[in-house]
Enzyme design. Structure first.
Site, PDB file in Angstrom:
ATOM      1  N   HIS A  29      -3.833   0.489  -6.370  1.00 37.15           N
ATOM      2  CA  HIS A  29      -4.202   1.155  -5.111  1.00 37.15           C
ATOM      3  C   HIS A  29      -5.590   0.748  -4.658  1.00 37.15           C
ATOM      4  CE1 HIS A  29      -5.730   4.506  -2.557  1.00 37.15           C
ATOM      5  NE2 HIS A  29      -4.578   4.292  -1.971  1.00 37.15           N
TER       6      HIS A  29
ATOM      7  N   HIS B 147       0.820  -1.205   0.000  1.00 34.93           N
ATOM      8  CA  HIS B 147       0.000   0.000   0.000  1.00 34.93           C
ATOM      9  C   HIS B 147       0.862   1.267   0.000  1.00 34.93           C
ATOM     10  CE1 HIS B 147      -3.296   2.593   2.115  1.00 34.93           C
ATOM     11  NE2 HIS B 147      -3.188   2.878   0.827  1.00 34.93           N
TER      12      HIS B 147
ATOM     13  N   HIS C 149       1.413   5.153  -2.799  1.00 37.69           N
ATOM     14  CA  HIS C 149       1.563   6.535  -2.336  1.00 37.69           C
ATOM     15  C   HIS C 149       2.976   7.063  -2.524  1.00 37.69           C
ATOM     16  CE1 HIS C 149      -2.290   7.101  -0.040  1.00 37.69           C
ATOM     17  NE2 HIS C 149      -2.286   5.767  -0.137  1.00 37.69           N
TER      18      HIS C 149
ATOM     19  N   ASN D 293      -6.386  -0.943  -1.027  1.00 40.76           N
ATOM     20  CA  ASN D 293      -6.884   0.082  -0.099  1.00 40.76           C
ATOM     21  C   ASN D 293      -8.336  -0.099   0.303  1.00 40.76           C
ATOM     22  OD1 ASN D 293      -6.464   2.854   1.256  1.00 40.76           O
ATOM     23  ND2 ASN D 293      -8.301   3.157   0.031  1.00 40.76           N
TER      24      ASN D 293
ATOM     25  N   ILE E 190      -7.117   9.011  -1.143  1.00 35.05           N
ATOM     26  CA  ILE E 190      -7.300   8.756   0.292  1.00 35.05           C
ATOM     27  C   ILE E 190      -6.233   7.759   0.719  1.00 35.05           C
ATOM     28  CG2 ILE E 190      -8.903   6.848  -0.042  1.00 35.05           C
ATOM     29  CD1 ILE E 190      -8.890   9.384   2.872  1.00 35.05           C
TER      30      ILE E 190
END
Length: 679
Positions: free
Chosen positions: A529, A337, A342, A533, A679
């Protein structure tokens, strides 16, 4: 051209001074803001992707260590990256901010003893049935920001933190306890991108045996053949690609000694071996837990099997699974993740802003896939991955989480393996096959993440190919594009500076090169993602299914008389003492609920068309085809979930795999693929 050049000069800045609110400057820096004397991430000792520079001063003690940025500080973010005040996409970051800034500290005042575990599983279930009474709030109205978690109680002065029952638990309250579900989630859970094919035997590590002990695994040929007796031999199983593994041995073993010096936690290196049954499902065969030589003691290594010949063996197997799940949960959060989506995406964004003018076709192509990511990452540095933040407090290996993330980035991250087909091939879960529908043949045919992910990947690649061919008629037009070449060079040499000399970096010399690079980036921020997520609460909301840390060593590792007595007489109580504490569990459950939610006006892959795409009729037509394909994929995934022959996504009490369905309603739905990491 002059205006475009001047604008890019402004966006690059001078590399000097502290950034102020309202600045539109993009520059690179290392992770030197995690706080509390944590090592700086980025550089030879701790390789890491770069982040957007803020210019805040480092710690006065030493430039080798980080300083913290309090959550109350309005951290600089180039204003083009901030959530629009008029958009409810702002909902996501405000909700997360409220959870971290107000609710988590409140939990710490209610659950005063940080070591206090759950006395029995009924107490765990009470989090969903009754909730926790919260003290009155004089200034913070949490109900407005966390409506799915906070409910008004009968007493007007109090609110109640009451968690929704995760859909996995709602379908089968014992789902987390079974070996079948343990294995299934490696293919259709929230971390389906780490399982790998076993290609050689014996299983060997690569760490220095003088430091960590013998490299050869304790999982022997005899043990495996005993478990698969009646099916095949070990040699045939390997040749027929029937043996798979979750391997967290070498990545965690270097942190075991340091982690065990911390209070209220423990750690092992682990390997878990699975067998692919004729029905297409996986069956766990063995778990190996390893402790390196410590405190004058030799390496401790033990192999556990799902042996039901005695109650003691049954419970030891359950404990071993709990430890493996804590490793899997930590690897999921830190690597699958945070790092792979990110963290590694931020350099692409910074380089694009610095080198691609706003009217550049590649800038226009990637813009919707970069929205809101940098602001979410900045908040993560303040309250999630910082020293003492949620990750360090609740996920193994606690204080050393980010160092582990850095080590794994240095050892194994490769851009050329981030695209889905290449990732599958790299893990032995697929082989190239031009005659197959997606150009690859899966090793496990019923692999929901790969099955659905390849639909998304192909649709992205088709759209990107149509788009690139509209603007680049030949290879020369690609190789001669100065802005494009400057962008990709900066991604490699500055954004991922610690990996710049690696030979595997792709060049962008042809249309096909550009398509592959852009498709990979878009896949990472959208499909990958979404897969790791938006199912976090579904699979981790009932925390025994995905414990984020283990607090007590295995009952049979050098036990005291009292420890063994507790295990023999009250194994359930001993297991609960191993699982996260009450404050750890409720903190993680709160954060996972927020992270799993879609904003009311989330923009999904193939959803709203960008104005720049609408202007060109050919691009508009290509996008409309892309949009229509996403709607078709929705139907194909629904049909797969209804197919009883696909046992890894359907069956009695089985939670269907919907994480890669392109569209979703708002809230925690367990589906939906947004354009970007919002997010």
């Amino acid at each position: 051209k002059k205006l475009r050049t001047d604008e890019l000069v402004v966006l690059r800045g001078s590399g000097q001074g502290e950034r102020k609110k309202g600045d539109r400057i993009y520059d690179y820096d290392v992770y030197n803001d995690l706080g509390n004397a944590r090592p700086v991430l980025g550089g030879k000792e701790n390789p890491y992707p770069r982040r957007c520079r803020t210019g805040r001063p480092r710690s006065s003690k030493s430039s080798e260590y980080s300083m913290a940025i309090p959550l109350t500080i309005d951290l600089h973010m180039p204003r083009d990256e901030e959530f629009s005040e008029i958009k409810t996409a702002q909902f996501g970051v405000k909700t997360l901010y409220s959870a971290l800034h107000a609710l988590v500290p409140t939990l710490e005042t209610i659950l005063i003893d940080p070591k206090l575990g759950f006395p029995h599983f009924t107490a765990v279930n009470n989090l969903f049935d009754q909730g926790l009474n919260l003290p009155p709030y004089s200034q913070t109205n949490l109900v407005s920001f966390l409506p799915t978690l906070i409910r008004n109680s009968a007493e007007a002065s109090n609110d109640v933190l009451q968690f929704e029952v995760p859909p996995t638990m709602d379908r089968n309250s014992f789902f987390w306890f079974t070996d079948e579900e343990f294995a299934r989630q490696t293919l259709a859970g929230v971390n389906p991108c780490t399982i790998q094919l076993i290609k050689e035997w014996p299983i060997m590590g690569t760490l220095d045996p003088a430091v960590y002990g013998p490299q050869e695994s304790g999982i022997t040929k005899e043990l495996i053949e005993k478990e698969i007796r009646g099916y095949t031999t070990l040699e045939d199983a390997i040749q027929q690609k029937k043996l798979f593994m979750l391997d967290y041995h070498d990545v965690l073993l270097p942190f075991v000694g340091k982690t065990r010096e911390l209070d209220n936690t423990t750690l092992y290196g682990s390997r878990t071996v699975f067998y692919l049954c004729p029905a297409g499902t996986l069956r766990p065969l063995a778990i190996e837990l390893t402790r390196p030589p410590l405190d004058g003691k030799p390496q401790w290594k033990k192999v556990y099997v799902p042996n039901y010949s005695s109650a003691t063996d049954v419970w030891l197997w359950r404990f071993a699974k709990a430890h493996v799940l804590s490793h899997d949960s930590a690897y999921h959060q830190l690597i699958s993740h945070w790092l792979r989506t990110h963290c590694c995406t931020e350099p692409y964004i910074i380089a694009a802003k610095r080198q691609l003018s706003a009217m550049h076709p590649v800038h226009r192509l990637l813009l919707p896939h970069f929205r809101y990511t940098m602001e979410i990452n900045a908040l993560a540095r303040q309250a999630l991955i910082n020293a003492g933040g949620v990750i360090e407090s609740t996920f193994a290996p606690l204080k050393y989480c980010m160092q582990a993330s850095s080590a794994i980035y240095g050892q194994s991250w490769r851009f050329d393996k981030e695209g889905l087909p290449h990732d599958l091939i790299n893990r032995g879960l697929a082989v190239e096959d031009p005659s197959a529908p997606h150009g690859v043949k899966l090793t496990i045919e019923d692999y929901p993440y790969a099955n659905d992910g390849l639909l998304i990947w192909d649709s992205i690649k088709t759209w990107v190919t149509d788009y690139v061919n509209q603007y680049y008629p030949d290879s020369q037009s690609v190789s001669s594009d100065a802005e494009l070449q400057a962008w990709w060079s900066e991604v490699r040499n500055q954004g991922h500076e610690d990996k710049k000399d690696e030979p595997w970096w792709p060049t962008i010399s042809t249309q096909q090169d550009l398509v592959e690079v852009c498709t990979t980036i878009i896949w990472v921020v959208s499909g990958h993602h979404a897969a790791v997520n938006f199912g976090q609460y579904a699979f981790g909301g009932y925390f025994p299914n995905q414990p984020t840390t283990a607090r007590v060593k295995m009952p049979d590792e050098d036990p005291t008389e009292d420890e063994w007595k507790l295990f023999i007489e009250k194994p359930e109580q001993a297991l609960l003492a191993t699982l996260p504490s009450q404050i750890q569990a409720t903190t993680v459950m709160t954060v996972l609920d927020v992270l799993s939610a879609h904003a009311p006006d989330e923009e999904y892959l193939g959803g709203p068309i960008e104005p720049a795409w609408r202007d060109d009729p050919n691009v508009k037509a290509a996008f409309e085809k892309f949009n229509g394909r996403q709607k078709e994929i929705e139907g194909e995934i629904d049909a797969r979930n209804a197919d009883s022959s696909r046992k890894n996504r359907s069956g009695a009490g089985v939670y269907p795999y919907e994480l890669l369905k392109p569209f979703s309603e708002s809230g925690v739905t367990g589906k939906g693929v947004p354009y970007s990491i919002s997010i």
